[in-house]
Motif scaffolding. Sequence first.
Motif, short mmCIF file in Angstrom:
data_model
loop_
_atom_site.label_atom_id
_atom_site.label_comp_id
_atom_site.label_asym_id
_atom_site.label_seq_id
_atom_site.Cartn_x
_atom_site.Cartn_y
_atom_site.Cartn_z
N ALA A 119 -19.37 -28.80 8.49
CA ALA A 119 -18.95 -27.43 8.22
C ALA A 119 -20.12 -26.60 7.70
O ALA A 119 -20.33 -25.45 8.15
CB ALA A 119 -17.79 -27.40 7.22
N VAL B 124 -21.71 -23.36 9.75
CA VAL B 124 -21.73 -22.02 9.15
C VAL B 124 -23.17 -21.53 9.00
O VAL B 124 -23.45 -20.35 9.21
CB VAL B 124 -20.97 -22.02 7.81
N ARG C 34 -19.08 -19.77 13.87
CA ARG C 34 -18.38 -19.49 12.61
C ARG C 34 -16.93 -19.98 12.70
O ARG C 34 -16.39 -20.53 11.74
CB ARG C 34 -18.42 -18.00 12.30
N THR C 35 -16.31 -19.79 13.85
CA THR C 35 -14.94 -20.28 14.05
C THR C 35 -14.88 -21.79 13.98
O THR C 35 -13.99 -22.37 13.34
CB THR C 35 -14.40 -19.78 15.40
N GLY D 146 -15.11 -22.86 10.48
CA GLY D 146 -13.82 -22.70 9.81
C GLY D 146 -12.87 -23.83 10.11
O GLY D 146 -12.15 -24.31 9.23
N HIS D 147 -12.87 -24.29 11.35
CA HIS D 147 -12.02 -25.43 11.71
C HIS D 147 -12.47 -26.69 11.00
O HIS D 147 -11.64 -27.49 10.56
CB HIS D 147 -12.03 -25.64 13.23
N VAL E 187 -13.88 -26.75 8.09
CA VAL E 187 -13.44 -26.59 6.70
C VAL E 187 -11.98 -27.00 6.56
O VAL E 187 -11.62 -27.74 5.62
CB VAL E 187 -13.65 -25.13 6.22
N PHE E 188 -11.13 -26.56 7.47
CA PHE E 188 -9.72 -26.95 7.40
C PHE E 188 -9.56 -28.46 7.56
O PHE E 188 -8.70 -29.08 6.94
CB PHE E 188 -8.89 -26.21 8.44
#
Length: 76
Positions: A20, A24, A36-37, A40-41, A43-44
């Motif tokens: 992640a 980023v 960036r997307t 984010g995935h 991170v989740f």
Amino acid sequence: MSTLRLPAAFTVLFTLIDLALALVLCATLNGSSGLRTLGGHAVFAFVAVGFYLFLHAISMATGGRGLPLGRPAVGG
């Protein structure tokens, strides 16, 4: 890497955190919304693994058996 002696869930957690951060960083340096997307995935995903570890700790603290965390990659 010292996490290789811990259960596999910890290695997965730290790998996802590194992924992640790298995504980023690359997205910031390149101005890419797609990276960036993906960051984010990631991170989740590491939040989900962290929550699983949290549920394991709660189960152990209340006298339960805990959740399976996987075998260590080294020495297990």
